[in-house]
Motif scaffolding. Structure first.
Motif, mmCIF file in Angstrom:
data_model
loop_
_atom_site.group_PDB
_atom_site.id
_atom_site.type_symbol
_atom_site.label_atom_id
_atom_site.label_comp_id
_atom_site.label_asym_id
_atom_site.label_seq_id
_atom_site.Cartn_x
_atom_site.Cartn_y
_atom_site.Cartn_z
ATOM 1 N N PHE A 896 0.840 -1.199 0.000
ATOM 2 C CA PHE A 896 0.000 0.000 0.000
ATOM 3 C C PHE A 896 0.880 1.256 0.000
ATOM 4 O O PHE A 896 0.614 2.237 -0.683
ATOM 5 C CB PHE A 896 -0.935 -0.007 1.225
ATOM 6 N N ILE A 962 -2.967 -3.690 -5.831
ATOM 7 C CA ILE A 962 -2.977 -2.636 -4.798
ATOM 8 C C ILE A 962 -2.519 -1.308 -5.403
ATOM 9 O O ILE A 962 -3.118 -0.262 -5.164
ATOM 10 C CB ILE A 962 -2.083 -3.062 -3.609
ATOM 11 N N VAL A 1002 -9.251 -6.081 -2.583
ATOM 12 C CA VAL A 1002 -8.685 -4.883 -3.222
ATOM 13 C C VAL A 1002 -9.285 -4.707 -4.610
ATOM 14 O O VAL A 1002 -9.719 -3.620 -4.993
ATOM 15 C CB VAL A 1002 -7.149 -5.017 -3.304
#
Length: 1859
Positions: A896, A962, A1002
């Motif tokens: 992230f 991500i 995600v």
């Protein structure tokens, strides 16, 4: 009439004995009393005289009985004059107690009848007589048989009332009470409301508690009962009530009173009865409750009209405490009792404060108060409230003994306050009182007070003005008490009573938040930190105090406390509050600040707080600019000091200096950073203090302090700035303290960063003014460069946290401007920096994991910042490429961070990262327009989509996903993103089918974002694709390369134990197994998981979109809902959670399920039989959920199908599926049973119609045990709930249930039954049958029958036609089939039971079918199983009652023919059982067909039981039938002579020997019993008997001979006459003699006895024939006995038996000869000598039994010897005979062992001497013989038996006298 009276008087006078007197009285007393109504004075006078005399005599003689019955009749005569009745009752009262108990019981009902309409005193007297009798009364066992009950009270409501009142008085009466009439009662102080003086005049004595004077008097009556008798009376009353002689309602109070009795027997009986009725009594019935109150309270003089009417002697007292203690618990059960005013409050006050109360009653009364508080409805509790509160406070104030009671009282106040807050609102003193008590009371009571106060809080929530101030002071004073409970409650008050923006109470809570005890500070913190919700904000106005006011309040309090001992000392400094409180104050102020700034303070995390900084900054600027300051102040300096912000900062500084703490540091940093221009200047002179904070030992603290330092520093001018920077650089070189180095590094970075940012802003401003660019001055440039290099040097430090600090510092510099270092080359360059940082991202062998992760994070962030501050950053793509290639497994959080860095680096200068976080939010930030754009988003996007997203490595795919999410989220408006929507979407969809949950999550979030970005058309396409994935489970294919990981985590292990992970290994494993094709299976398995996962993935994506895409999904709902519904129950947890969240997003309206019920059901039904177990299981579970609590009216047709499929699934191969199916079936069963309720009308009918066939045809007969038991339980429940609705289905249901009776038995029983012995088998089968009869199926059948038959009473004719003809298939034929073909004990027993029910419940209607049923039952009568046989016979016994005569006749013929012709015992038993059952259950039928039945029974009575089989019972059964139906055996035989002879004849002619014997025995009975048969019967009987004689000998043939003997001896006279067709005596004798010649010894003996009997009776002379038969027998016997040697051992038993028979035969022979000895001279002449010799020989040589026989024969011989007669005398012969006799008889006389022999011998001698005397032939007795005799007789002089001694002596004398 006067004369008549005189005569009565005279008779009375003459009566001498009691008996005579009694007779006269019983005859004359009633008429004499009637004379009282005479009109003549004289007569009346005379009567009175007579009565006076009578009374005197009766009273002294207690045994004399009076004619009570007659008197009672007379007493009831309506025409009688009252004068007469008054006297009559006197004698009834006198006579009734004298009667025997049985008679009293018999007359008891008459007493009740006699009461009606009589004056009250007489009624009382009669009841007084009746009550003692009740103890002895007998009541019928079943209360249902009211007809059989002795008292028929239903029609006499008035009498019942009188009786009940009297009974209550008897029960209240204390034992041994004496009503003292003379003494007047003292004035006792009694309970409130009823002062005893008001009970009446002073002259009335005190009655017992609960009674009035009058009541006591009438119970005592004329003759008071003893305590023992009173106890019996009370017990009798309880028995009377138990027997339900009076309505239950009326007698409840009696039982309650009786249960409080002081005698154990009464109390226990009443208690038991009360307990058994507990559930039946309706405690909310006003009648019962009012009665209880009335008994409890007595007659309280109310100020009403009727109150004044009550006479003093009628006034009832309140009952004793014992009774009260029994009444109150029942009041506690009743809602009605709580509502009944004013009685409820009277009971409460009496129990709490009455004169005679005790602790237990107080406790019960308090429970009653609780009960009232909880139960009493609003309208009724209003008037009670004040009184209850007064009572409770009075109790609390006055009563201190029992802490338990006090606790109850306190909690009652609490309950009352929650019901009636308005009572309490004005009364703050009560709160103070309770708080005080809480300080003082003991621990248990404290708990109750605490609870009460907590409940009272609500009453004070709207206080105003002075009241509120008072409450504030109160709470403040109790918050500092030492008792923790007190403080706890005070916190509760502070938090609840005042509104959330009330400053003083918040301050109190803040103080409490520093309390040392967790329960206090925890609660206070919870209240303070509860953030006002967004929605509440609009609704209830102010949520928190305003910041300025709160700050000033705290400031006041703080300055005040500093002057008092309350201040807190820490080291050197003094603080106004303890650290915990101070910390809480600061946080609360920060919350107020945020609230006032218009943001919602949502959490305590610093990062979240920072998001609110810009808004807070705006508010602070406003405050500082004076807009909010309303304090009148002259000088600005003063206003600066009073400015809330300055006070706030002052407080923060004070706390930070004294104690420290991260949140405090943050608050200070925040407040200064948002407005540094104004606020930072305050700290310029405190730089050293800030530096000291930078050197603390907490890393986060140092970072915040460094930031603070940089903010303050950046407000300084150039020189100071330079000096400070140089000093910081110097500090970084100080190697001794890494903390100092760390703080200085961070401060350098932050300061340079801020400086560059300022420069940038200045440049922008300059541009605006269009002045020439005066850039950063060169020396500063140089300083910054050296600073950067200094920082860079730490990147290679050994200390990891310094590396992190260097990274952070470089990041800050890079974010705000270009790094002042060369791009590439040698030394510290941008390229070297990038590579160095990239090198830190991959894992290394770092020991400290957390530090290492934070280093990676910082490195990545820093890399992301470089292109933001530097528009010409040369290594932008290299840096991005490096970040993307740094993926490693299991570093999800890190990705992230990477995503954010990539996003920032890709957009470069226009990134939001460039803003000042304290003053600008992300949304407000607009990048400066003049910067050169270094945007590489399209390139990055291309790289991610075409390289990383499709990577075979799942970690890379996950990371790429991500990053993509991050870019879509941050750059949503970027044109590169907008133009690639479709590609990004397909990328996300492909990730959805990854097996990793996070990737799916995600991707789904990404899909949601993409969806929102797209135009309408895009959105349409997106949804279509998604739904396609969800419905078909298609998924993106990843190419399989040699290294693809198929099973993450390994599916199984290879033989050599390595993880079976790659494609390569899959192939080799298959090859090792020599089955290469297995590889496909493995792949399939892998794909299988993937398929599911892809659906689940789809679910995640779906979930996010669904909320927005509801409209577009509407068309798909019918297809989606069923799937989703099922998925919610998937065994896989992940799928389940995902699907549930989608479901929740899509299905907002709960009625959706009902709307799509049909579709969902279709889907579930089809998937119940899916090939995948997970789907089967989830379908079962879903079905279980779907059917619960929903109306099923529309899907009734589907139910049979569901049942059938679930039956199949219940037998699934997988256990979890079976369990799920069982669950579903149970629910289904419940719902169906509910639907089958008559209240459901047509739907219920339909439900039954579709359900029954399914259960009957599929369920009950299933091979799966669970299915069977469930089906049956369901059927049973349905029949219970459906009742009459089952009528139309009974024909089908009953047979099915009957069949199931056997199916459901455990098979092992049949096996055991086979292995058991007959006796065990019978016992076991009986048990089985009774189990069947009590089984739920049988219950159901009986219920059905009764339901069906109730219907009959209304439409019998129609019903039967429908029941048996129009409804397919009719039950009677079905029943017949079942009876014939039913297998299993249960079914057969059940069928029999059903037939019995039918015959008892609808006999007439059964008549047409009884014939069929009979023939069916007939087959079962010969069942090998005795238990079945019995139950069929039982049924048949009932069935004949309903059948036509012709059918019964046929049945009896059939039975008769079976009995006569079949030899198997089972037939005979069947007949016996059936006829016996008929006799017992249908006696009328037996009477009507007596001619058929009784002869058979008579024959049956004579059945000869088989010894081994123990068939005793058959003959017993027959005997019972016979005896029940004939007037004595003799009479019966006379009545049915003809039939009896016919049947016995038939029996005699039977082929079966056994039957012949039976016939013979029966015939013998007939002969014996009748005494004398007359022609023609005599002939018939004898012929029949004689016909049976010829032929071989068979067992039982003896009976014929016995019968002949009986007949001949009984009917000798008739036989002498010659009648045609009647055998002559000679024929008979010859026939019998023929039998005597048979070889069989036993038979021969019987024949001989028979012959002897016949000859004796008929006086025929056949001695010669007999002698030919018998003499050889005797001789042979004597020879044998002479010649027997010793037997061999093993022959011994044989031998003894043989001997016994021989002996028997000898005895028989002599007996026969004796009886047959004829009075015929010729015959005698031939045989006298021989016969005598035989006898004498045997006398010497035989056992005693034979000797006895010989002596008896001798007696007969001499009795009949004709030599003694004159005409036939022959002295020589006689002499010889006597000589022989005398010599041998001496043996017998001298036999010492056996008295009987001596006796018999004496009688022979006596007979001889008598005969000789009569005939005067003494000379024949030779002297020798005489000698013998005298010698023997003298030995008897010493005989043990005196009578024999005497006799011998007399005889001896006679003989001696002859000389």
């Amino acid at each position: 009439t006067a004369d008549q009276l005189e005569r009565v008087f005279l008779r009375l006078g003459h009566a001498e004995t009691d008996e005579q007197l009694q007779n006269i009285i019983s005859k004359f007393l009633p008429p004499v009393l009637l004379k009282l109504s005479s009109t003549q004075e004289g007569v009346r006078k005379k009567v009175m005289e007579l009565l006076v005399h009578l009374n005197k005599r009766i009273k002294s003689r207690p045994k004399i009985q009076l004619p009570v019955e007659t008197l009672l009749v007379q007493y009831q005569d309506p025409s009688a004059v009252s004068f007469v009745t008054n006297f009559t009752i006197i004698y009834v009262k006198m006579g009734y107690p004298r009667l025997p108990v049985e008679k009293q019981c018999e007359l008891a009902p008459t007493l009740l009848t006699a009461m009606e309409g009589k004056p009250q005193p007489q009624q009382d007297s009669l009841m007084h007589l009746l009550i003692p009798t009740l103890f002895h009364m007998k009541y019928p066992a079943e209360p249902l048989k009211a007809a059989a009950s002795p008292f028929n009270l239903a029609e006499k409501p008035k009498t019942v009332q009188l009786l009940l009142d009297f009974m209550l008085d008897v029960l209240l009466m204390p034992y041994g009470f004496v009503l003292n009439e003379s003494q007047s009662r003292p004035n006792m102080p009694s309970a409130q409301g009823s002062s005893s003086s008001s009970v009446g005049g002073p002259g009335i004595p005190q009655p017992p508690p609960g009674m009035s004077f009058y009541a006591a008097k009438r119970v005592i009556g004329d003759s008071p009962w003893t305590p023992e008798l009173l106890e019996q009376c009370k017990l009798g009353i309880v028995k009377f009530i138990e027997a339900e002689q009076v309505p239950e309602l009326e007698a409840v109070i009696h039982l309650v009173v009786a249960s409080s009795d002081t005698r154990h027997s009464v109390a226990t009986a009443a208690d038991l009865e009360l307990k058994s009725k507990q559930s039946l009594i309706d405690w909310n019935n006003p009648a019962i409750i009012n009665k209880m109150y009335k008994v409890y309270l007595g007659d309280i003089p109310l100020k009403t009209k009727e109150g004044s009417v009550l006479k003093p002697e009628m006034k009832r007292e309140s009952v004793s405490t014992r009774v009260k203690l029994k009444i109150v618990p029942h009041l506690l059960r009743s809602r009605q009792a709580a509502e009944t005013f004013p009685a409820n409050i009277q009971v409460v006050y009496d129990g709490l404060f009455g004169a005679n109360t005790n602790a237990k009653l107080r406790s019960l009364s308090l429970q009653f108060v609780h009960h009232i508080c909880v139960i009493c409805p609003e309208s009724k509790i209003k008037p009670l409230g004040p009184m209850l509160l007064n009572g409770l406070t009075k109790l609390i104030n006055e009563y201190k003994e029992d802490s338990k009671l006090l606790s109850m009282a306190y909690s009652a106040v609490g309950k009352l306050s929650s019901r009636m807050p308005q009572l309490f609102t004005k009364d703050i003193a009560l709160v103070q009182q309770f708080f005080e008590a809480l300080c003082k009371e003991d621990a248990d009571t404290r708990l109750a007070i605490q609870e009460a106060l907590s409940m009272m809080v609500g009453a004070y929530s709207n206080l105003e003005g002075a009241q509120r101030t008072l409450m504030e002071a109160l709470v403040a004073s109790y918050l500092i008490k030492p008792e923790v409970q007190v403080r706890q409650v005070a916190v509760k008050f502070a938090s609840t009573v005042f509104p959330p923006d009330h400053i003083p109470s918040r301050y109190l809570l803040l103080l409490a938040a520093g309390d040392p005890r967790e329960e206090v500070h925890g609660e206070a913190q919870r209240v303070l930190r509860t953030f006002p919700g967004k929605n509440e904000k609009e609704s209830s106005g102010k949520q928190m105090p305003s910041f300025p006011e709160m700050v000033h309040y705290i400031q006041d309090k703080a300055s005040h406390r500093m002057k008092t001992p309350a201040k807190y000392m820490t080291g050197t400094a003094a603080l106004p509050f303890n650290p915990a409180t101070f910390g809480e104050i600061v946080l609360y102020l920060r919350m107020c600040l945020a609230h006032s700034a218009g943001v919602v303070p949502t959490s305590q995390s610093l990062a979240d707080m920072q998001d609110h900084a810009p808004a807070i900054g705006r508010y602070i600027r406003n405050l500082m600019s004076g807009n909010h300051i309303s304090f009148s102040s002259s000088s600005s300096s003063k206003s600066a000091e009073t400015n809330p912000i300055h006070i706030y900062i002052g407080l923060l500084q004070q706390l930070l200096a004294g104690v420290g703490g991260l949140p405090v540091m943050y608050c200070l940093l925040e407040v200064v950073s948002v407005y540094p221009e104004k606020l930072a200047t305050r700290f310029v002179d405190k730089m050293d203090w800030i530096k000291s904070l930078m050197n603390t030992n907490k890393e986060e603290m140092r970072e915040l302090a460094a930031l603070f330092y940089s903010v303050v520093l950046s407000t300084m001018s150039g020189d100071e700035l330079r000096a400070s920077l140089e000093q910081l650089i110097k500090m970084t070189r100080d190697n001794h303290s890494p903390e100092v180095q760390h703080g200085s590094l961070l401060a350098l970075g932050f300061t340079v960063g801020r400086y560059l940012a300022k420069g940038k802003i200045r440049t922008m401003e300059l541009h605006d003014i269009e002045q020439p660019n005066t850039a950063v001055m060169p020396e500063q440039e140089q300083l910054i460069k050296s600073t950067t290099e200094t920082i860079g040097s730490f990147l290679d430090s050994t200390s990891s946290f310094l590396v992190v600090a260097a990274c952070t510092a470089l990041g800050e510099i890079g974010r705000n401007g270009p790094l002042p270092i060369p791009s590439e080359g040698t030394g510290f360059t941008k390229l070297q920096l990038v590579e160095s940082l990239l090198a830190r991202i991959p894992s290394s062998k770092e020991t400290n994991k957390a530090r290492f992760c934070s280093m990676k994070e910082r490195a990545i962030q820093t890399l992301g910042y470089f292109p933001v501050g530097d528009e010409d950053f040369p290594h932008q793509k290299l840096l991005l490429q490096g970040l993307m290639d740094s993926v490693e497994a299991k570093q999800i959080e890190l990705q992230f961070t990477v995503g954010e860095a990539i996003t920032s680096a890709a957009v470069g200068t226009s990134s939001v990262a460039a803003r000042d976080v304290w003053t600008v939010t992300e949304e407000e930030y607009i990048p400066p327009s003049d910067l050169k754009v270094n945007d590489v988003v399209p390139w990055v996007l291309d790289l991610i989509l075409n390289k990383h997203i499709i990577s075979p490595n799942p970690h890379v795919r996950q990371a790429a996903c991500i990053w993509l999410l991050s870019m879509v989220k941050k750059l949503s408006t970027h044109k590169a993103i907008k133009s690639h929507l479709k590609d990004i979407q397909s990328a996300f969809v492909s990730i959805l089918s990854d097996s990793d949950e996070l990737s799916q999550d995600v991707a789904s979030k990404g899909l949601g974002l993409i969806y929102e970005l797209g135009s309408e058309q895009d959105q349409q396409e997106l949804v279509t694709t998604l739904v396609d994935t969800l419905m078909t489970g298609k998924r993106a294919k990843h190419e399989m390369t040699g290294e693809t990981v198929v099973f993450q985590g390994g599916l199984s292990k290879t033989p050599d134990g390595q993880g079976l992970s790659t494609y390569k290994e899959l192939c080799s494993l298959a090859s090792d197994l020599n089955q290469p094709d297995l590889v496909y299976k493995f792949m399939n398995l892998a794909n299988h998981h993937a398929m599911w996962n892809s659906r689940k993935g789809a679910a995640f994506g779906f979930n996010v979109i669904a909320a927005k895409a509801g409209e577009q999904l509407a068309p798909f709902l019918p297809q989606l809902l069923p799937r989703l519904y099922r998925y919610q129950f998937d065994p896989n947890l992940g799928i389940r959670q995902a699907m549930t969240s989608i479901w929740n997003a899509l299905v907002t309206d709960k009625s959706m399920v009902d709307k799509y019920m049909k579709e969902i059901l279709e889907d579930l039904i089809s998937n119940l039989t899916s090939s995948l177990w997970r789907i089967r299981e989830s379908s079962c579970l879903a079905l279980n959920d779907l059917l619960r609590g929903r109306p099923l009216d529309d899907i009734i047709d589907k139910l049979p199908e569901i049942w059938e499929i679930l039956f199949r699934v219940q037998d699934d191969i997988k256990e979890t599926v079976r369990k799920a199916a069982e669950l579903a079936l149970k629910t289904l069963s419940k719902v169906c049973v509910k639907m089958c309720d008559p209240s459901k009308g047509a739907a219920g009918q339909k439900m039954i119609a579709v359900l029954l066939p399914c259960l009957l045809d599929k369920g009950i007969v299933s091979t799966v045990a669970e299915v069977r038991s469930l089906s049956i339980n369901t059927l049973v429940k349905i029949s219970k709930s459906a009742g009459s609705m089952l009528k139309p289905h009974a024909p089908k249901l009953i047979p099915a249930l009957l069949e199931s009776l056997s199916v459901l038995e455990p098979q092992v029983l049949n096996y055991l039954s086979l292995c058991a012995t007959d006796q065990e088998k019978t016992a076991m089968d009986s048990a089985r049958l009774s189990a069947v009869k009590s089984s739920p199926m049988m219950e159901t059948i009986n219920m059905l029958m009764s339901a069906t038959i109730t219907f009959l009473f209304f439409f019998p004719f129609f019903f039967f036609f429908s029941f048996f003809f129009f409804l397919p298939p009719p039950p009677v034929p079905r029943l017949c089939d079942l009876i014939k073909s039913g297998v299993g004990l249960g079914t057969k027993g059940g069928c029999a039971s059903v037939i019995v029910s039918l015959t008892t419940q609808c006999p007439q209607d059964l008549t047409p079918y009884s014939g069929k049923l009979m023939s069916a039952l007939l087959s079962g009568l010969t069942d090998r199983n005795s238990v079945v046989q019995k139950s069929f016979a039982f049924a048949m016994g009932h069935l004949v009652r309903t059948s036509r005569d012709s059918s019964t006749e046929k049945l009896l013929h059939k039975l008769s023919s079976w009995y006569m012709e079949k030899e198997e015992p089972v037939y005979r038993t069947g007949c016996a059982l059936t006829v016996h059952a008929m006799g017992r259950y249908s006696p009328d039928v037996v009477k009507n067909h007596a001619k058929h039945v009784l002869p058979l029974a008579f024959l049956g009575m004579h059945e000869v039981p088989d010894e081994e089989k123990g068939e005793k019972e058959n003959s017993t059964l027959w005997t019972e039938v016979w005896q029940e139906n004939v007037p004595g055996t003799q009479g019966g035989i006379r009545l049915y002579m003809q039939e009896l002879i016919t049947i016995t004849q038939k029996a005699l002619q039977s082929q079966s020997w056994k039957m012949k014997a039976q016939g013979a025995a029966a015939m013998a009975s007939v002969a014996k019993q009748t005494g004398s048969l007359v022609p023609p019967h005599l002939g018939i009987v004898l012929s029949a008997l004689l016909q049976g004689l010829p032929g071989r000998t068979w067992t039982g043939k003896e009976e014929l001979l016995k019968a002949i003997a009986s007949v001949v001896s009984a009917c000798n006279a008739e036989l002498q006459k010659s009648v045609p067709g009647q055998p002559t005596v000679n024929d008979i004798v010859q026939a019998v003699l023929k039998e005597c010649r048979k070889e069989n010894l036993k038979y021969k003996m019987v024949a001989l006895r028979c012959a002897a009997g016949v000859l004796q009776a008929t006086k025929e002379d056949q001695f010669q024939e007999l002698a030919d038969i018998v003499f050889p027998m005797i001789k042979k016997n004597s020879l044998e006995s002479m010649g027997t040697g010793l037997p061999k051992h093993d022959e011994e038993d044989e031998d003894t038996r043989e001997k016994e028979v021989q002996m028997e035969s000898l005895i028989c022979a002599f007996e026969t000869l004796g009886k047959a000895w004829p009075r015929s001279p010729e015959t005698q002449r031939c045989y006298r000598q021989e016969f005598c010799k035989l006898m004498c020989d045997r006398l010497k040589l035989s056992t005693w039994k034979v000797q006895l026989g010989v002596l008896q024969a001798m007696n007969a011989y001499f009795q009949g010897l004709m030599l003694f007669d004159e005409e036939h005398s022959d002295p020589v012969a006689l002499t010889e005979i006597l000589l022989e006799t005398c010599s041998s008889i001496t043996h017998s006389l001298e036999n010492k062992s056996y008295t009987s022999i001596r006796t018999e011998a004496l009688s022979v001698i006596q007979l001889l001497l008598t005969k000789l005397q009569e005939a005067q032939q003494w000379e024949s007795l030779t002297p020798e013989s005489r000698e013998h005799l005298i010698r023997s007789l003298s030995t008897m002089a010493s005989d043990s038996r005196p009578e024999l001694q005497e006799k011998a002596f007399v005889l001896k004398k006679t003989l001696e006298n002859l000389d």
